[in-house]
Scaffold this motif. Structure first.
Motif, PDB file in Angstrom:
ATOM      1  N   SER A   1     -34.697  83.001  13.872  1.00  0.00           N
ATOM      2  CA  SER A   1     -35.364  82.073  14.784  1.00  0.00           C
ATOM      3  C   SER A   1     -34.465  81.716  15.970  1.00  0.00           C
ATOM      4  O   SER A   1     -34.888  80.997  16.864  1.00  0.00           O
ATOM      5  CB  SER A   1     -35.830  80.817  14.039  1.00  0.00           C
ATOM      6  OG  SER A   1     -34.731  80.219  13.403  1.00  0.00           O
TER       7      SER A   1
ATOM      8  N   PRO B   1     -39.594  75.484  16.457  1.00  0.00           N
ATOM      9  CA  PRO B   1     -40.750  75.975  15.723  1.00  0.00           C
ATOM     10  C   PRO B   1     -41.008  75.094  14.514  1.00  0.00           C
ATOM     11  O   PRO B   1     -40.085  74.554  13.927  1.00  0.00           O
ATOM     12  CB  PRO B   1     -40.315  77.367  15.266  1.00  0.00           C
ATOM     13  CG  PRO B   1     -39.103  77.708  16.072  1.00  0.00           C
ATOM     14  CD  PRO B   1     -38.462  76.413  16.414  1.00  0.00           C
TER      15      PRO B   1
ATOM     16  N   LEU C   1     -31.254  85.370  32.981  1.00  0.00           N
ATOM     17  CA  LEU C   1     -31.087  84.812  31.641  1.00  0.00           C
ATOM     18  C   LEU C   1     -29.654  84.370  31.415  1.00  0.00           C
ATOM     19  O   LEU C   1     -29.395  83.308  30.850  1.00  0.00           O
ATOM     20  CB  LEU C   1     -31.441  85.865  30.589  1.00  0.00           C
ATOM     21  CG  LEU C   1     -32.905  86.220  30.468  1.00  0.00           C
ATOM     22  CD1 LEU C   1     -33.063  87.400  29.527  1.00  0.00           C
ATOM     23  CD2 LEU C   1     -33.663  85.021  29.942  1.00  0.00           C
TER      24      LEU C   1
ATOM     25  N   GLN D   1     -28.660  81.259  33.031  1.00  0.00           N
ATOM     26  CA  GLN D   1     -29.191  80.077  32.349  1.00  0.00           C
ATOM     27  C   GLN D   1     -28.482  79.806  31.032  1.00  0.00           C
ATOM     28  O   GLN D   1     -28.850  78.898  30.311  1.00  0.00           O
ATOM     29  CB  GLN D   1     -30.698  80.248  32.120  1.00  0.00           C
ATOM     30  CG  GLN D   1     -31.462  80.213  33.428  1.00  0.00           C
ATOM     31  CD  GLN D   1     -32.897  80.654  33.267  1.00  0.00           C
ATOM     32  OE1 GLN D   1     -33.298  81.092  32.192  1.00  0.00           O
ATOM     33  NE2 GLN D   1     -33.657  80.561  34.332  1.00  0.00           N
ATOM     34  N   GLY D   2     -27.508  80.641  30.700  1.00  0.00           N
ATOM     35  CA  GLY D   2     -26.683  80.326  29.541  1.00  0.00           C
ATOM     36  C   GLY D   2     -26.906  81.167  28.296  1.00  0.00           C
ATOM     37  O   GLY D   2     -26.310  80.898  27.260  1.00  0.00           O
ATOM     38  N   THR D   3     -27.782  82.155  28.365  1.00  0.00           N
ATOM     39  CA  THR D   3     -28.003  82.999  27.200  1.00  0.00           C
ATOM     40  C   THR D   3     -26.768  83.850  26.914  1.00  0.00           C
ATOM     41  O   THR D   3     -26.151  84.371  27.834  1.00  0.00           O
ATOM     42  CB  THR D   3     -29.194  83.940  27.450  1.00  0.00           C
ATOM     43  OG1 THR D   3     -30.317  83.170  27.822  1.00  0.00           O
ATOM     44  CG2 THR D   3     -29.528  84.759  26.211  1.00  0.00           C
TER      45      THR D   3
ATOM     46  N   SER E   1     -37.410  91.356  12.789  1.00  0.00           N
ATOM     47  CA  SER E   1     -36.430  90.511  13.465  1.00  0.00           C
ATOM     48  C   SER E   1     -36.982  89.106  13.713  1.00  0.00           C
ATOM     49  O   SER E   1     -36.291  88.257  14.259  1.00  0.00           O
ATOM     50  CB  SER E   1     -36.002  91.143  14.795  1.00  0.00           C
ATOM     51  OG  SER E   1     -37.015  90.997  15.767  1.00  0.00           O
ATOM     52  N   LEU E   2     -38.234  88.868  13.328  1.00  0.00           N
ATOM     53  CA  LEU E   2     -38.843  87.553  13.538  1.00  0.00           C
ATOM     54  C   LEU E   2     -38.723  86.688  12.283  1.00  0.00           C
ATOM     55  O   LEU E   2     -38.666  87.210  11.171  1.00  0.00           O
ATOM     56  CB  LEU E   2     -40.331  87.712  13.891  1.00  0.00           C
ATOM     57  CG  LEU E   2     -40.649  88.434  15.208  1.00  0.00           C
ATOM     58  CD1 LEU E   2     -42.147  88.596  15.369  1.00  0.00           C
ATOM     59  CD2 LEU E   2     -40.071  87.673  16.380  1.00  0.00           C
ATOM     60  N   PRO E   3     -38.685  85.370  12.493  1.00  0.00           N
ATOM     61  CA  PRO E   3     -38.558  84.477  11.338  1.00  0.00           C
ATOM     62  C   PRO E   3     -39.888  84.327  10.615  1.00  0.00           C
ATOM     63  O   PRO E   3     -40.478  83.256  10.595  1.00  0.00           O
ATOM     64  CB  PRO E   3     -38.113  83.158  11.968  1.00  0.00           C
ATOM     65  CG  PRO E   3     -38.663  83.199  13.352  1.00  0.00           C
ATOM     66  CD  PRO E   3     -38.696  84.636  13.763  1.00  0.00           C
TER      67      PRO E   3
ATOM     68  N   HIS F   1     -36.026  79.178  31.398  1.00  0.00           N
ATOM     69  CA  HIS F   1     -36.643  80.183  30.541  1.00  0.00           C
ATOM     70  C   HIS F   1     -35.763  80.566  29.369  1.00  0.00           C
ATOM     71  O   HIS F   1     -36.217  81.187  28.438  1.00  0.00           O
ATOM     72  CB  HIS F   1     -36.958  81.448  31.343  1.00  0.00           C
ATOM     73  CG  HIS F   1     -38.256  81.340  32.047  1.00  0.00           C
ATOM     74  ND1 HIS F   1     -39.459  81.370  31.383  1.00  0.00           N
ATOM     75  CD2 HIS F   1     -38.551  81.171  33.351  1.00  0.00           C
ATOM     76  CE1 HIS F   1     -40.441  81.237  32.251  1.00  0.00           C
ATOM     77  NE2 HIS F   1     -39.925  81.111  33.455  1.00  0.00           N
ATOM     78  N   ALA F   2     -34.508  80.211  29.476  1.00  0.00           N
ATOM     79  CA  ALA F   2     -33.607  80.777  28.484  1.00  0.00           C
ATOM     80  C   ALA F   2     -33.329  79.872  27.292  1.00  0.00           C
ATOM     81  O   ALA F   2     -33.431  80.290  26.159  1.00  0.00           O
ATOM     82  CB  ALA F   2     -32.291  81.156  29.146  1.00  0.00           C
ATOM     83  N   ILE F   3     -33.035  78.661  27.560  1.00  0.00           N
ATOM     84  CA  ILE F   3     -32.407  77.855  26.507  1.00  0.00           C
ATOM     85  C   ILE F   3     -33.296  76.703  26.057  1.00  0.00           C
ATOM     86  O   ILE F   3     -34.108  76.193  26.805  1.00  0.00           O
ATOM     87  CB  ILE F   3     -31.076  77.270  27.044  1.00  0.00           C
ATOM     88  CG1 ILE F   3     -30.147  78.397  27.457  1.00  0.00           C
ATOM     89  CG2 ILE F   3     -30.412  76.384  26.026  1.00  0.00           C
ATOM     90  CD1 ILE F   3     -29.714  79.283  26.324  1.00  0.00           C
ATOM     91  N   GLY F   4     -33.102  76.319  24.827  1.00  0.00           N
ATOM     92  CA  GLY F   4     -33.700  75.087  24.344  1.00  0.00           C
ATOM     93  C   GLY F   4     -35.201  75.133  24.196  1.00  0.00           C
ATOM     94  O   GLY F   4     -35.906  74.257  24.675  1.00  0.00           O
ATOM     95  N   GLY F   5     -35.702  76.156  23.564  1.00  0.00           N
ATOM     96  CA  GLY F   5     -37.137  76.310  23.368  1.00  0.00           C
ATOM     97  C   GLY F   5     -37.673  75.289  22.386  1.00  0.00           C
ATOM     98  O   GLY F   5     -36.935  74.540  21.758  1.00  0.00           O
ATOM     99  N   ALA F   6     -38.994  75.262  22.299  1.00  0.00           N
ATOM    100  CA  ALA F   6     -39.640  74.370  21.358  1.00  0.00           C
ATOM    101  C   ALA F   6     -39.131  74.673  19.957  1.00  0.00           C
ATOM    102  O   ALA F   6     -38.950  75.819  19.594  1.00  0.00           O
ATOM    103  CB  ALA F   6     -41.152  74.572  21.410  1.00  0.00           C
TER     104      ALA F   6
ATOM    105  N   VAL G   1     -39.170  82.515  22.252  1.00  0.00           N
ATOM    106  CA  VAL G   1     -38.645  81.200  21.836  1.00  0.00           C
ATOM    107  C   VAL G   1     -37.427  80.771  22.640  1.00  0.00           C
ATOM    108  O   VAL G   1     -36.704  79.880  22.223  1.00  0.00           O
ATOM    109  CB  VAL G   1     -38.256  81.148  20.339  1.00  0.00           C
ATOM    110  CG1 VAL G   1     -39.486  81.017  19.484  1.00  0.00           C
ATOM    111  CG2 VAL G   1     -37.412  82.322  19.944  1.00  0.00           C
ATOM    112  N   ARG G   2     -37.195  81.366  23.789  1.00  0.00           N
ATOM    113  CA  ARG G   2     -36.004  81.059  24.581  1.00  0.00           C
ATOM    114  C   ARG G   2     -34.765  81.114  23.707  1.00  0.00           C
ATOM    115  O   ARG G   2     -34.047  80.124  23.567  1.00  0.00           O
ATOM    116  CB  ARG G   2     -36.117  79.663  25.198  1.00  0.00           C
ATOM    117  CG  ARG G   2     -37.327  79.477  26.083  1.00  0.00           C
ATOM    118  CD  ARG G   2     -37.327  78.057  26.644  1.00  0.00           C
ATOM    119  NE  ARG G   2     -38.414  77.835  27.572  1.00  0.00           N
ATOM    120  CZ  ARG G   2     -39.625  77.419  27.203  1.00  0.00           C
ATOM    121  NH1 ARG G   2     -39.900  77.206  25.941  1.00  0.00           N
ATOM    122  NH2 ARG G   2     -40.544  77.234  28.110  1.00  0.00           N
ATOM    123  N   PRO G   3     -34.522  82.248  23.080  1.00  0.00           N
ATOM    124  CA  PRO G   3     -33.416  82.305  22.115  1.00  0.00           C
ATOM    125  C   PRO G   3     -32.068  82.149  22.816  1.00  0.00           C
ATOM    126  O   PRO G   3     -31.887  82.675  23.902  1.00  0.00           O
ATOM    127  CB  PRO G   3     -33.544  83.709  21.519  1.00  0.00           C
ATOM    128  CG  PRO G   3     -34.240  84.492  22.575  1.00  0.00           C
ATOM    129  CD  PRO G   3     -35.164  83.534  23.260  1.00  0.00           C
ATOM    130  N   PRO G   4     -31.157  81.409  22.200  1.00  0.00           N
ATOM    131  CA  PRO G   4     -29.827  81.265  22.800  1.00  0.00           C
ATOM    132  C   PRO G   4     -29.006  82.555  22.740  1.00  0.00           C
ATOM    133  O   PRO G   4     -28.081  82.715  23.519  1.00  0.00           O
ATOM    134  CB  PRO G   4     -29.173  80.155  21.976  1.00  0.00           C
ATOM    135  CG  PRO G   4     -29.952  80.101  20.705  1.00  0.00           C
ATOM    136  CD  PRO G   4     -31.330  80.565  21.015  1.00  0.00           C
TER     137      PRO G   4
END
Lengths: 368, 287
Positions: A77, B16, A181, A184-186, B119-121, B9-14, A152-155
């Motif tokens: 995740s 889940p 990306l 933005q810190g990825t 690769s998905l949770p 767009h990159a960091i700190g998504g919702a 999910v905007r993965p880090p």
């Protein structure tokens, strides 16, 4: 700061093949590590282990602070993966593909929909959003695949040869997205066979060959390891080669080499463009006609060649893990490696086997 | 690519939402099933060709062979044979769902979609459960159309709607169990073409060495026990009983005398064994 990706001594064998022979890596948060290597070097296997698709025989890995072997689902995740081939469902629309991935990341239907809309816009797929992906061009599919990795905007992101098989325009487009990306810190682990790609995108490069990291550093550090600029001259008249070599002796800081049948003289120099001007003047003064001349700086291709003794090669690693160590002879491989936009007007595919290093260097030089 | 709208767009998504256990499995399976059902509507050829084969069998067997096949106590007649045949055709049709599952899963493997899913949770088994559930829907649809064709060529039920529905439930259970065999084949072969052949080839002896098309009593003695204990035969016999299509007395062998129980038993055993094997294979797939 703890690294966002950390691998220690990963070992993986497939039957008799030791695909990974103790790979250790760390990628500090917010940086890009380029994993560079030829076919079957172990790049894909490394990515598959770090993305929980494959268990190593031994070793240890932590991604975004989570142990990959102990808590694979928590790692899943926190990461995005975009592979060698665009893993999208051809018979779903772009929108449906992204929505499905969102829902499988356990987002609510509403959030997944909203996120899909956002990503489609960002990746310029808005107009094609409701067409099935089968109708997409290769570049569009690759963009959709990358978008799916970003739901999910993965880090932490893993991109396994993201631009293999793309045309230059699409490659450039993907590079721009990747750069955004990273801004933005990825944290990104990128595998590639394109030295140019690693050069442009990666802060740090790890060169992998035969399941081992054989060198590590920035592009500049790696280039400095083998050093050396050289002037390359192609003289018009074969009979004047000897005269030209004599005339250029004064500029040489190492051994001059000559390829008679291409009339190419390679002189190791220091001093950059100024030396080039001097050389032109010198030859002109002696009435030696020049067909072509250039100042070559070492490229990552040279680095690779000097580290591994063979050139890089284009192609794809076998996804099923039956990577074979080193199949094709170097001369063949070089032919491929050069097809990719080094801005070289010469197009040296020819392999004068005896002097591989030089031939390869010539083929990838920068025009002065 | 427009980068102007690329902020955040990159960091700190919702974060889940967390689902656990069965709820997570059902949710993920449903998402995957939805995907596979959508695919079916996009490639209607698959559904259409899936229908053509059994319809052709109904017509060919009824009109071409029916007159020549002797049914004990009834003799050879194509209209009687149609009554005898339909349970066999229905059962054959549901087992052919194997090919859909095996080809579909092999295709997902080769196209890299399975890697995406892995690769998905998400719940590990959901990719397979979702696939087999979508196949079940397709099978149900095929059965419905086939039943209408059968009615048109003279097939009739004699024991009422509830028993007919019970028969279709048995058929769907068998089909669902068999689609897990297909899943395992699809995970094992890794080329959609090979998966289609590998999914079908063993079904021919399985469905023919049974009571589906001819009475078992007409087979050589050494073959008869195999035919009686064939999981396929039990379901066919159970359906004949429930449809009221049994002509003359039921074979005296134990599995034929207890066809419904044997049919359910076989289906559950196949389901348990092959879903376990498939999920295990999936976890380690491509590794």
């Amino acid at each position: 700061m703890a690294p966002a990706i950390q691998a220690e001594n990963l070992v993986k064998t497939f039957g008799d093949v030791r695909a990974l022979d103790g790979v250790s890596l760390d990628v500090p948060e917010g940086t890009v590590l380029g994993l560079l290597g030829p076919n079957g070097a172990g790049k894909t296997t490394t990515v598959r282990i770090l993305t929980t698709l494959l268990r190593p025989d031994s070793g240890h890995a932590v991604v975004a602070g989570v142990d990959v072997l102990k808590h694979p689902n928590r790692v899943r995740s926190l990461i995005g993966l975009s592979g060698q081939y665009a893993a999208v469902d051809e018979y779903l629309t772009g929108r449906e593909n992204l929505q499905m991935v969102g829902e499988l990341y356990q987002m609510s239907v509403r959030d997944a929909k909203a996120r899909a809309r956002e990503l489609l816009e960002w990746f310029n797929l808005g107009e094609a959003a409701d067409r099935i992906a089968k109708t997409y061009s290769g570049g569009m599919r690759r963009r959709l695949d990358l978008a799916a990795a970003l739901v999910v905007r993965p880090p932490v992101m893993f991109l396994d040869e993201p631009t293999t098989g793309l045309d230059p325009r699409n490659r450039l487009g993907l590079w721009e997205v990747i750069e955004t990306l990273v801004e933005q810190g990825t944290t990104l682990l990128l595998t590639t066979q394109y030295l140019e790609e690693a050069d442009r995108l990666a802060h740090d490069i790890a060169v992998v060959d035969h399941g081992k990291v054989i060198a590590r550093g920035t592009a500049d550090q790696l280039k400095a390891q083998i050093g050396g600029e050289r002037v390359e001259v192609v003289v018009h008249d074969r009979d004047l080669i000897a005269t030209a070599v004599e005339a250029l002796k004064v500029y040489a800081v190492g051994e001059t080499s000559v390829e008679r049948n291409t009339r190419r003289i390679t002189v190791p120099v220091t001093g950059g463009a100024k030396v080039l001007a001097d050389v032109i003047r010198e030859l002109d003064g002696r009435d030696i006609e020049i067909d072509d001349i250039g100042l070559r700086r070492p490229t990552l291709d040279d680095v690779f060649l000097s580290l591994t003794g063979h050139a890089t090669a284009a192609g794809t690693e076998n996804g099923d893990g039956t990577e074979n160590g080193d199949g094709a002879p170097p001369a063949d491989r070089r032919g491929h490696g050069h097809g990719h936009g080094h801005g070289d007007g010469h197009g040296h595919g020819e392999g004068h086997g005896a002097d591989r290093d030089k031939a390869a260097a010539a083929g990838t030089g920068t025009e002065a | 690519m427009t980068t102007s709208t690329a902020t955040d767009h990159a960091i700190g998504g919702a974060v889940p939402r967390q689902r656990h256990g069965i709820a997570a499995m059902l949710h993920d399976s449903w998402v995957v099933a939805k995907r596979n059902l959508r695919r079916m509507t996009r490639i209607p050829e698959i559904v259409v060709f899936g229908l053509m084969q059994p319809v052709m069998f109904v017509l060919l067997f009824s009109y071409v062979m029916g007159g020549a096949i002797q049914i004990p106590m009834a003799g050879a007649s194509s209209s009687i044979y149609t009554q005898f045949l339909m349970a066999g055709i229905f059962a054959q049709t549901v087992t052919f769902a194997v090919a859909g599952a095996s080809a579909g899963i092999a295709e997902d493997m080769t196209k890299g979609l399975v890697d995406r899913f892995r690769s998905l949770p998400m719940t590990r088994s959901a990719v397979l459960v979702g696939r087999t559930l979508a196949d079940l829907v397709q099978t149900a649809f095929t059965l419905l159309v086939l039943a209408l064709v059968a009615l048109a060529v003279g097939w009739r039920i004699h024991n009422g709607i509830p028993r007919m529905l019970a028969a279709f439930a048995l058929l769907l259970l068998l089909g669902y169990a068999f689609s897990w065999i297909g899943a395992l084949i699809g995970l094992s072969v890794r080329s959609p073409e090979a998966a289609t052949s590998a999914g079908l080839i063993w079904l021919f002896p399985l469905t023919f060495i049974s009571n589906a098309f001819v009475p078992i009593s007409s087979m050589p003695h050494w073959l008869q026990p195999i035919a009686y204990w064939n999981p396929f035969s039990a379901t066919v016999q159970a359906c004949r009983n429930l449809f009221g299509n049994q002509i003359g007395p039921v074979d005296s062998s134990w599995p034929m005398q207890h066809a419904i129980v044997v049919s359910i038993g076989w289906s559950l055993v196949i389901l348990a064994v092959f879903s376990w094997l498939s999920v295990r294979k999936y976890r380690s797939a491509a590794g």
